[in-house]
Motif scaffolding. Structure first.
Motif, mmCIF file in Angstrom:
data_model
loop_
_atom_site.group_PDB
_atom_site.id
_atom_site.type_symbol
_atom_site.label_atom_id
_atom_site.label_comp_id
_atom_site.label_asym_id
_atom_site.label_seq_id
_atom_site.Cartn_x
_atom_site.Cartn_y
_atom_site.Cartn_z
ATOM 1 N N PHE A 1 0.840 -1.204 0.000
ATOM 2 C CA PHE A 1 0.000 0.000 0.000
ATOM 3 C C PHE A 1 0.873 1.251 0.000
ATOM 4 C CE2 PHE A 1 -3.451 -2.381 2.514
ATOM 5 C CZ PHE A 1 -4.309 -2.461 1.430
ATOM 6 N N ALA B 1 -0.975 -5.012 7.276
ATOM 7 C CA ALA B 1 -1.146 -5.265 5.841
ATOM 8 C C ALA B 1 -0.243 -6.438 5.468
ATOM 9 C CB ALA B 1 -0.801 -4.017 5.038
ATOM 10 N N ARG B 2 -0.683 -7.192 4.478
ATOM 11 C CA ARG B 2 -0.051 -8.496 4.258
ATOM 12 C C ARG B 2 1.331 -8.426 3.618
ATOM 13 N NH1 ARG B 2 -5.417 -9.124 3.944
ATOM 14 N NH2 ARG B 2 -6.470 -10.985 4.716
ATOM 15 N N PHE C 1 -4.743 2.696 -3.902
ATOM 16 C CA PHE C 1 -5.947 1.860 -4.049
ATOM 17 C C PHE C 1 -6.436 1.902 -5.494
ATOM 18 C CE2 PHE C 1 -6.187 1.437 0.501
ATOM 19 C CZ PHE C 1 -6.875 0.243 0.667
ATOM 20 N N MET D 1 -4.278 -0.202 -7.779
ATOM 21 C CA MET D 1 -4.449 -1.650 -7.550
ATOM 22 C C MET D 1 -5.556 -2.257 -8.403
ATOM 23 S SD MET D 1 -4.052 -1.632 -3.438
ATOM 24 C CE MET D 1 -5.160 -2.959 -3.159
ATOM 25 N N LYS D 2 -6.483 -1.402 -8.840
ATOM 26 C CA LYS D 2 -7.638 -1.908 -9.609
ATOM 27 C C LYS D 2 -7.459 -1.651 -11.109
ATOM 28 C CE LYS D 2 -9.250 -2.680 -5.523
ATOM 29 N NZ LYS D 2 -8.985 -3.962 -4.890
ATOM 30 N N GLY E 1 -6.742 -7.617 -7.687
ATOM 31 C CA GLY E 1 -6.466 -6.203 -7.445
ATOM 32 C C GLY E 1 -6.048 -5.912 -6.022
ATOM 33 N N GLN E 2 -5.198 -6.763 -5.457
ATOM 34 C CA GLN E 2 -4.767 -6.589 -4.064
ATOM 35 C C GLN E 2 -3.241 -6.532 -3.974
ATOM 36 O OE1 GLN E 2 -6.785 -10.132 -2.502
ATOM 37 N NE2 GLN E 2 -8.331 -8.793 -1.606
ATOM 38 N N ILE E 3 -2.780 -6.242 -2.770
ATOM 39 C CA ILE E 3 -1.355 -6.364 -2.464
ATOM 40 C C ILE E 3 -1.221 -7.456 -1.410
ATOM 41 C CG2 ILE E 3 -0.778 -3.978 -3.019
ATOM 42 C CD1 ILE E 3 -0.738 -4.891 0.577
ATOM 43 N N PRO E 4 -0.067 -8.099 -1.261
ATOM 44 C CA PRO E 4 1.147 -7.832 -2.020
ATOM 45 C C PRO E 4 1.224 -8.710 -3.275
ATOM 46 C CG PRO E 4 1.618 -9.409 -0.281
ATOM 47 C CD PRO E 4 0.158 -9.064 -0.175
ATOM 48 N N GLU F 1 -0.828 -13.876 -3.586
ATOM 49 C CA GLU F 1 -1.218 -14.718 -2.432
ATOM 50 C C GLU F 1 -0.007 -14.929 -1.511
ATOM 51 O OE1 GLU F 1 -4.050 -15.705 -1.156
ATOM 52 O OE2 GLU F 1 -5.256 -14.971 -2.814
ATOM 53 N N THR F 2 -0.147 -14.403 -0.311
ATOM 54 C CA THR F 2 0.994 -14.463 0.607
ATOM 55 C C THR F 2 1.397 -15.900 0.941
ATOM 56 O OG1 THR F 2 -0.545 -14.135 2.460
ATOM 57 C CG2 THR F 2 0.621 -12.201 1.644
HETATM 58 N N1 LIG Z 1 -5.409 -13.894 0.411
HETATM 59 C C1 LIG Z 1 -4.644 -12.735 -0.001
HETATM 60 C C2 LIG Z 1 -5.308 -11.506 0.584
HETATM 61 C C3 LIG Z 1 -4.702 -10.212 0.050
HETATM 62 C C4 LIG Z 1 -5.405 -9.002 0.638
HETATM 63 O O1 LIG Z 1 -6.546 -9.077 1.144
HETATM 64 N N2 LIG Z 1 -4.716 -7.866 0.581
HETATM 65 C C5 LIG Z 1 -5.278 -6.651 1.128
HETATM 66 C C6 LIG Z 1 -4.212 -5.889 1.913
HETATM 67 S S1 LIG Z 1 -3.678 -6.747 3.344
HETATM 68 C C7 LIG Z 1 -5.746 -5.741 0.016
HETATM 69 O O2 LIG Z 1 -5.062 -5.586 -0.974
HETATM 70 N N3 LIG Z 1 -6.909 -5.110 0.215
HETATM 71 C C8 LIG Z 1 -7.434 -4.157 -0.690
HETATM 72 C C9 LIG Z 1 -8.520 -4.715 -1.552
HETATM 73 O O3 LIG Z 1 -8.859 -5.908 -1.433
HETATM 74 O O4 LIG Z 1 -9.057 -3.934 -2.349
HETATM 75 C C10 LIG Z 1 -3.183 -12.887 0.442
HETATM 76 O O5 LIG Z 1 -2.932 -13.557 1.448
HETATM 77 O O6 LIG Z 1 -2.293 -12.353 -0.239
#
Ligand SMILES: N[C@@H](CCC(=O)N[C@@H](CS)C(=O)NCC(=O)O)C(=O)O
Length: 217
Positions: free
Chosen positions: A8, A19-20, A42, A45-46, A57-60, A71-72
């Motif tokens: 982020f 945050a992951r 944000f 990410m999308k 559309g997520q991190i990391p 996927e962590t």
């Molecule tokens: N299962 C995924 C979950 C990833 C996740 O939820 N990331 C969050 C940040 S900790 C994120 O990007 N959230 C923003 C969103 O979903 O729009 C992993 O473990 O990498």
């Protein structure tokens, strides 16, 4: 080969390290691999460039040469397989450590995420107040079971492993709720994880980005 993570641009947790990207940074520190971080908003990410790396559309995300992962669990597992330090050599012990990684992500993390959902995401729904005790009860059940298995051991299965790294990372998400303190042995387990120099370095790196701005007086 350079390893690049995404994180982020500004974490909503204001530097708590929840945050992951923190768990991936921690794994990288445990195995002694340098890495770079690309910060994303944000909005970014999308957008297509990030969606090409992360379909949800997520991190990391994790890039290493031609390899791109999301996927962590997959990222930490990749690191643990490639570098010594996070998985035991013995076949059975290794399989058990991997089992704990899955248990953290698949069995312990979902009810904990539900707490965030019911308190924040769904907090304004008429049923949120009725649902909260149910979610808390599910978490307490899981933590009772986990505490019973941990007993007075230092780590879940012998030496510290990727299973502990993932479990501690997941349990940390409970800290703001105060529920972790209801389970002193798990709170102490999490504190042991946080005391590891590799965790400290990972935390400091995300803090450098996410620490709240000092208030003007
Ligand atoms: N299962 C995924 C979950 C990833 C996740 O939820 N990331 C969050 C940040 S900790 C994120 O990007 N959230 C923003 C969103 O979903 O729009 C992993 O473990 O990498």
């Amino acid at each position: 080969m350079t390893i690049t993570l995404t994180a982020f641009e500004r974490s909503p947790d204001r530097g708590l390290g929840l945050a992951r990207d923190t768990r991936v940074r921690w794994a990288l520190e445990e195995v002694g691999q340098p890495y770079e971080v690309r910060l994303v908003s944000f909005k970014a990410m999308k957008e297509p460039a990030h969606l090409a790396l992360h379909p949800f559309g997520q991190i990391p995300t994790y890039e290493e040469g031609e390899l791109a992962l999301f996927e962590t669990g997959a990222i930490v597992f990749h690191l643990a397989q490639r570098h010594p330090g996070l998985l035991p050599k013995d076949d059975h012990a290794r399989a058990r450590a991997i089992t704990w990684m899955f248990a953290a992500l698949n069995t312990v993390e979902p009810p904990i995420l539900d707490l965030v959902n019911v308190k924040i995401v769904e907090g304004d729904k008429p049923w949120a107040k009725d649902r909260l005790p149910l979610v808390q009860e599910r978490i307490r059940n899981r933590l009772n079971q986990l505490a019973a298995r941990l007993g007075d051991a230092e780590w879940l299965d012998g030496a510290f492993s990727a299973g502990d790294l993932m479990m501690v990372s997941v349990l940390l998400r409970l800290r703001p709720s105060g529920m972790l303190d209801e389970f002193p042995s798990l709170a102490a387990y999490v504190a042991r994880g946080e005391a590891r120099p590799a965790y400290q370095r990972a935390f400091a790196a995300q803090w450098a980005i996410n620490a709240p701005e000092p208030q003007a007086s």
